[in-house]
Design a protein around this motif. Structure first.
Motif, PDB file in Angstrom:
ATOM      1  N   ARG A  78      42.222 -82.927 -42.024  1.00 26.60           N
ATOM      2  CA  ARG A  78      42.831 -82.093 -42.936  1.00 26.60           C
ATOM      3  C   ARG A  78      42.312 -82.267 -44.292  1.00 26.60           C
ATOM      4  NH1 ARG A  78      48.635 -83.870 -42.298  1.00 26.60           N
ATOM      5  NH2 ARG A  78      47.767 -85.916 -42.966  1.00 26.60           N
ATOM      6  N   PRO A  79      41.736 -81.117 -44.609  1.00 26.77           N
ATOM      7  CA  PRO A  79      41.267 -81.081 -46.010  1.00 26.77           C
ATOM      8  C   PRO A  79      42.318 -80.289 -47.009  1.00 26.77           C
ATOM      9  CG  PRO A  79      40.473 -79.080 -44.869  1.00 26.77           C
ATOM     10  CD  PRO A  79      41.343 -79.765 -43.939  1.00 26.77           C
ATOM     11  N   GLU A  80      43.505 -80.116 -46.490  1.00 26.72           N
ATOM     12  CA  GLU A  80      44.614 -79.566 -47.416  1.00 26.72           C
ATOM     13  C   GLU A  80      45.911 -79.383 -46.468  1.00 26.72           C
ATOM     14  OE1 GLU A  80      46.006 -76.128 -48.419  1.00 26.72           O
ATOM     15  OE2 GLU A  80      45.735 -75.556 -45.956  1.00 26.72           O
ATOM     16  N   GLY A  81      47.042 -79.280 -46.951  1.00 24.99           N
ATOM     17  CA  GLY A  81      48.253 -79.253 -46.347  1.00 24.99           C
ATOM     18  C   GLY A  81      48.835 -77.833 -46.207  1.00 24.99           C
ATOM     19  N   THR A  82      48.714 -76.987 -46.553  1.00 27.87           N
ATOM     20  CA  THR A  82      49.430 -75.740 -46.487  1.00 27.87           C
ATOM     21  C   THR A  82      49.130 -74.895 -45.138  1.00 27.87           C
ATOM     22  OG1 THR A  82      49.012 -75.355 -48.896  1.00 27.87           O
ATOM     23  CG2 THR A  82      49.708 -73.426 -47.513  1.00 27.87           C
ATOM     24  N   ALA A  83      47.655 -74.707 -44.726  1.00 27.83           N
ATOM     25  CA  ALA A  83      47.437 -73.991 -43.540  1.00 27.83           C
ATOM     26  C   ALA A  83      48.281 -74.730 -42.198  1.00 27.83           C
ATOM     27  CB  ALA A  83      45.878 -74.060 -43.526  1.00 27.83           C
ATOM     28  N   PRO A  84      48.170 -76.306 -42.265  1.00 27.17           N
ATOM     29  CA  PRO A  84      48.947 -76.825 -41.218  1.00 27.17           C
ATOM     30  C   PRO A  84      50.360 -76.433 -41.166  1.00 27.17           C
ATOM     31  CG  PRO A  84      47.251 -78.419 -42.036  1.00 27.17           C
ATOM     32  CD  PRO A  84      47.308 -77.088 -42.955  1.00 27.17           C
ATOM     33  N   VAL A  85      51.108 -76.754 -42.345  1.00 28.29           N
ATOM     34  CA  VAL A  85      52.560 -76.273 -42.563  1.00 28.29           C
ATOM     35  C   VAL A  85      52.722 -75.106 -41.757  1.00 28.29           C
ATOM     36  CG1 VAL A  85      54.314 -75.987 -43.699  1.00 28.29           C
ATOM     37  CG2 VAL A  85      52.929 -77.906 -43.913  1.00 28.29           C
ATOM     38  N   CYS A  86      51.736 -73.977 -42.217  1.00 31.61           N
ATOM     39  CA  CYS A  86      52.173 -72.440 -41.860  1.00 31.61           C
ATOM     40  C   CYS A  86      51.519 -72.550 -40.230  1.00 31.61           C
ATOM     41  CB  CYS A  86      51.034 -71.475 -42.697  1.00 31.61           C
ATOM     42  SG  CYS A  86      51.600 -71.227 -44.219  1.00 31.61           S
ATOM     43  N   ARG A  87      50.979 -73.153 -39.899  1.00 35.39           N
ATOM     44  CA  ARG A  87      50.625 -73.332 -38.249  1.00 35.39           C
ATOM     45  C   ARG A  87      51.811 -73.618 -37.817  1.00 35.39           C
ATOM     46  NH1 ARG A  87      51.236 -76.861 -35.463  1.00 35.39           N
ATOM     47  NH2 ARG A  87      50.340 -78.451 -36.817  1.00 35.39           N
ATOM     48  N   ALA A  88      52.439 -74.818 -38.220  1.00 30.83           N
ATOM     49  CA  ALA A  88      53.668 -75.257 -37.431  1.00 30.83           C
ATOM     50  C   ALA A  88      54.681 -74.308 -37.677  1.00 30.83           C
ATOM     51  CB  ALA A  88      54.128 -76.674 -38.498  1.00 30.83           C
ATOM     52  N   GLY A  93      58.375 -71.180 -34.319  1.00 28.32           N
ATOM     53  CA  GLY A  93      59.377 -69.907 -34.413  1.00 28.32           C
ATOM     54  C   GLY A  93      60.136 -70.203 -35.696  1.00 28.32           C
ATOM     55  N   MET A  94      59.769 -70.493 -36.797  1.00 29.70           N
ATOM     56  CA  MET A  94      60.647 -71.003 -37.781  1.00 29.70           C
ATOM     57  C   MET A  94      61.006 -69.604 -38.621  1.00 29.70           C
ATOM     58  SD  MET A  94      59.581 -74.504 -39.483  1.00 29.70           S
ATOM     59  CE  MET A  94      58.465 -75.503 -38.631  1.00 29.70           C
ATOM     60  N   HIS A  95      60.480 -68.610 -38.086  1.00 25.92           N
ATOM     61  CA  HIS A  95      60.824 -67.515 -38.818  1.00 25.92           C
ATOM     62  C   HIS A  95      62.310 -66.998 -38.283  1.00 25.92           C
ATOM     63  CE1 HIS A  95      60.436 -65.358 -34.645  1.00 25.92           C
ATOM     64  NE2 HIS A  95      59.067 -65.968 -34.869  1.00 25.92           N
ATOM     65  N   SER A  96      62.831 -67.597 -37.223  1.00 22.30           N
ATOM     66  CA  SER A  96      64.284 -67.165 -36.842  1.00 22.30           C
ATOM     67  C   SER A  96      64.966 -68.272 -37.651  1.00 22.30           C
ATOM     68  CB  SER A  96      64.327 -67.336 -35.356  1.00 22.30           C
ATOM     69  OG  SER A  96      63.968 -68.572 -35.079  1.00 22.30           O
ATOM     70  N   LEU A  97      64.692 -69.056 -38.357  1.00 26.29           N
ATOM     71  CA  LEU A  97      65.523 -69.650 -39.227  1.00 26.29           C
ATOM     72  C   LEU A  97      66.061 -69.049 -40.294  1.00 26.29           C
ATOM     73  CD1 LEU A  97      63.837 -73.161 -38.912  1.00 26.29           C
ATOM     74  CD2 LEU A  97      65.782 -72.361 -37.696  1.00 26.29           C
ATOM     75  N   PRO A  98      67.138 -69.315 -41.379  1.00 29.56           N
ATOM     76  CA  PRO A  98      67.214 -68.828 -42.430  1.00 29.56           C
ATOM     77  C   PRO A  98      66.074 -69.192 -43.489  1.00 29.56           C
ATOM     78  CG  PRO A  98      69.140 -70.274 -41.753  1.00 29.56           C
ATOM     79  CD  PRO A  98      68.170 -70.529 -40.998  1.00 29.56           C
ATOM     80  N   ILE A 289      50.003 -66.466 -43.323  1.00 32.59           N
ATOM     81  CA  ILE A 289      50.593 -66.512 -42.057  1.00 32.59           C
ATOM     82  C   ILE A 289      50.374 -65.405 -40.982  1.00 32.59           C
ATOM     83  CG2 ILE A 289      52.926 -66.548 -40.987  1.00 32.59           C
ATOM     84  CD1 ILE A 289      53.927 -68.519 -42.731  1.00 32.59           C
ATOM     85  N   GLU A 290      50.431 -64.181 -41.708  1.00 26.04           N
ATOM     86  CA  GLU A 290      49.685 -62.979 -40.896  1.00 26.04           C
ATOM     87  C   GLU A 290      48.325 -63.182 -40.645  1.00 26.04           C
ATOM     88  OE1 GLU A 290      50.183 -59.680 -43.207  1.00 26.04           O
ATOM     89  OE2 GLU A 290      49.687 -58.235 -41.446  1.00 26.04           O
ATOM     90  N   GLN A 291      47.482 -64.118 -41.312  1.00 21.96           N
ATOM     91  CA  GLN A 291      46.180 -64.304 -41.059  1.00 21.96           C
ATOM     92  C   GLN A 291      45.988 -65.230 -39.922  1.00 21.96           C
ATOM     93  OE1 GLN A 291      44.832 -65.978 -44.485  1.00 21.96           O
ATOM     94  NE2 GLN A 291      43.030 -64.745 -44.625  1.00 21.96           N
ATOM     95  N   LEU A 292      47.137 -65.906 -39.649  1.00 17.09           N
ATOM     96  CA  LEU A 292      47.139 -66.907 -38.564  1.00 17.09           C
ATOM     97  C   LEU A 292      47.743 -66.367 -37.380  1.00 17.09           C
ATOM     98  CD1 LEU A 292      48.066 -70.295 -40.570  1.00 17.09           C
ATOM     99  CD2 LEU A 292      45.697 -69.473 -39.717  1.00 17.09           C
ATOM    100  N   GLY A 293      48.036 -65.018 -37.435  1.00 20.46           N
ATOM    101  CA  GLY A 293      48.550 -64.521 -36.317  1.00 20.46           C
ATOM    102  C   GLY A 293      50.014 -64.202 -36.151  1.00 20.46           C
ATOM    103  N   GLY A 294      50.763 -64.900 -37.375  1.00 17.39           N
ATOM    104  CA  GLY A 294      52.224 -64.554 -37.485  1.00 17.39           C
ATOM    105  C   GLY A 294      52.557 -63.300 -37.866  1.00 17.39           C
ATOM    106  N   ARG A 295      53.939 -62.944 -38.078  1.00 18.37           N
ATOM    107  CA  ARG A 295      54.304 -61.855 -38.634  1.00 18.37           C
ATOM    108  C   ARG A 295      54.281 -61.912 -40.146  1.00 18.37           C
ATOM    109  NH1 ARG A 295      60.483 -61.723 -36.319  1.00 18.37           N
ATOM    110  NH2 ARG A 295      59.456 -62.284 -34.562  1.00 18.37           N
ATOM    111  N   PRO A 296      53.900 -60.919 -40.938  1.00 16.09           N
ATOM    112  CA  PRO A 296      53.847 -60.884 -42.351  1.00 16.09           C
ATOM    113  C   PRO A 296      55.217 -61.772 -42.885  1.00 16.09           C
ATOM    114  CG  PRO A 296      53.558 -58.575 -41.467  1.00 16.09           C
ATOM    115  CD  PRO A 296      54.126 -59.203 -40.345  1.00 16.09           C
ATOM    116  N   THR A 297      54.682 -62.536 -43.860  1.00 19.86           N
ATOM    117  CA  THR A 297      55.509 -63.624 -44.317  1.00 19.86           C
ATOM    118  C   THR A 297      55.047 -64.052 -45.669  1.00 19.86           C
ATOM    119  OG1 THR A 297      56.069 -64.224 -41.980  1.00 19.86           O
ATOM    120  CG2 THR A 297      56.965 -65.760 -43.763  1.00 19.86           C
ATOM    121  N   PRO A 298      55.998 -63.720 -46.666  1.00 16.24           N
ATOM    122  CA  PRO A 298      55.288 -64.305 -47.996  1.00 16.24           C
ATOM    123  C   PRO A 298      55.683 -65.571 -48.024  1.00 16.24           C
ATOM    124  CG  PRO A 298      57.343 -62.848 -48.041  1.00 16.24           C
ATOM    125  CD  PRO A 298      57.063 -63.139 -46.729  1.00 16.24           C
TER     126      PRO A 298
END
Ligand code: HAM
Length: 422
Positions: A78-88, A93-98, A289-298
């Motif tokens: 891991r060379p940085e922490g943001t991409a792994p957190v977005c992958r997780a 399925g955290m888009h279904s959380l508040p 997140i969209e770049q990783l295949g998720g739905r558009p998520t700011p």
């Protein structure tokens, strides 16, 4: 004889209080701001970082610890922490959380960098990501947490550098203008900048080489080329920061070294140092997140290097809470007394009093020297006389005053002295 790999560090016991201090202050702020902890693996698929951090960045082109495992899978430390957190976020399925989902981490990070003070090949970041909300109030909140962290740790003299680098709508035209401006100047630029002109023009702006400074200073500014939505976002963020009493400095050359950012970018820098010593950085990454295949998520986030925080704490002489030291050293003479000393130590620890002893039959005098070297506040002496009388001698290590205490009353007396209550 082995020594540690270049660019890595042992965190020795004497430095652990600093680490604990940073983690405690940061952890408490996360609780206040509603972030929950996440831990992701130390290695991930290489493509995760190539796709998000981006080809043409130093991290992807030069600094990744990439390898193939025995099955031939391409993995990277891991060379940085943001991409792994977005992958997780996507994977679970955290888009279904508040929304926004607010996550924080303490994580070792690996970059094959040129080691120097404050720059390592393995460092550690405290970072947090707020995913699923586009409002600039969230950017302000993310910056507020960072600002409170440094203030809460006792660091002074920091400067918050702020910029907006636009989004999908306005960035392409800005990049075109930037390249158009730089192209005729190519012959005057350093080698790295000549390559950046083709591969990653934004990075032209944060070149540190002397010869490139005047050109970067005079270059077109992203914040002046924003589309109406990005401009409103940026201005609203600045109003929020002012309301929060957070001073910021608009820095048109701040672009960050990772490709995933959109709109807000910011860094915290010690005032007296160069940009090399940036203590923390972050920004918005609405397309990741969209770049990783998720739905558009700011989303928006921040990370800070723990080693750099500690370097600055030491430089500024900030006092931090000390270790729980040995409070009571139990010394004894002879085998019978030794057994009683062991019992006593166990009782002290059960009462929450840090206790130590020596097991190697040293003289009483040598044991007291050891008590002193360990910084014990009190020494207990169990000698022949004490055993005979059912008592213990209590020595205050600071003044050397000694008094004899009945064995049955010892524990109450010590609790009183150590905790101020029995
Ligand atoms: P970054 O600016 O690459 O951002 O790293 C964040 C912080 O990590 C830096 O400000 C610095 O304190 C520390 N750091 C970076 N490289 C080293 C190194 N070689 N040695 C010691 N410390 C270092 C990111 O990594 C983004 N993921 C931050 C972020 C989170 N953006 C949005 N969310």
């Amino acid at each position: 004889m082995f020594s540690l790999p270049r660019g890595t560090q042992d965190i020795l016991p004497q430095d652990q209080p600093y680490w604990r201090y940073v983690q405690e202050v940061a952890g408490e702020l996360c609780r206040l701001f509603g972030y929950r902890r996440i831990d992701t693996p130390i290695f991930e698929e290489t493509a995760l970082f190539v796709r998000t951090v981006g080809e043409g960045t130093d991290i992807v082109d030069k600094e990744m610890y990439a390898f193939q495992d025995k099955a031939g899978a391409g993995l990277t430390l891991r060379p940085e922490g943001t991409a792994p957190v977005c992958r997780a976020y996507i994977q679970h399925g955290m888009h279904s959380l508040p929304q926004p989902v607010k996550l924080y981490y303490f994580a070792p990070i690996f970059r094959y960098d040129r080691p120097q003070a404050g720059r390592y090949r393995q460092h550690h970041q405290f970072g947090y990501e707020a995913i699923g909300e586009a409002d600039p109030a969230l950017d302000a909140e993310v910056i507020d947490l960072a600002w409170r962290l440094y203030a809460g740790l006792g660091l002074a003299g920091l400067s918050l550098e702020l910029n907006s680098i636009g989004d999908r709508a306005c960035r392409p035209a800005y990049l075109e203008a930037l390249v158009e401006y730089y192209r005729p100047l190519a012959g005057h630029l350093c080698k790295d900048c000549q390559a950046r002109l083709e591969r990653n023009p934004l990075r032209l702006l944060d070149c540190k080489r002397e010869q490139c400074q005047p050109y970067a200073e005079a270059a077109p500014r992203s914040a002046e080329s924003l589309c109406p939505d990005c401009l409103e976002h940026f201005e609203s963020l600045q109003r929020s920061l002012s309301r929060l009493d957070i001073p910021f400095h608009l820095n048109h050359r701040l672009v960050r070294g990772l490709d995933y950012y959109t709109r807000t970018v910011f860094e915290v820098q010690p005032r007296e140092e160069g940009a090399q010593s940036t203590i923390g950085g972050g920004g918005r990454y609405d397309g990741l997140i969209e770049q990783l295949g998720g739905r558009p998520t700011p989303a928006v986030g921040f990370a800070t290097g723990i080693e750099r925080i500690i370097l600055n704490l030491k430089r500024q002489g900030v006092e931090i809470p000390g270790e729980a030291e040995t409070q009571v050293f139990v010394s004894y003479a002879g085998d019978v007394a030794k057994e009683q000393a062991l019992d006593l130590m166990a009782r002290l620890r059960r009462e929450g009093i840090p206790a130590a002893s020596a097991f190697d039959r040293k003289s009483l005098k040598a044991q007291l020297r050891q008590a002193d070297a360990r910084g014990a506040r009190f020494a207990l002496i169990l000698g022949e006389d004490e055993l005979r009388d059912g008592a213990v001698t209590l020595r205050d290590m600071e003044g050397g005053r000694q008094e004899r205490i009945e064995a049955g009353k010892l524990m109450e007396e010590l609790k009183w002295r150590v905790f101020g209550k029995s």
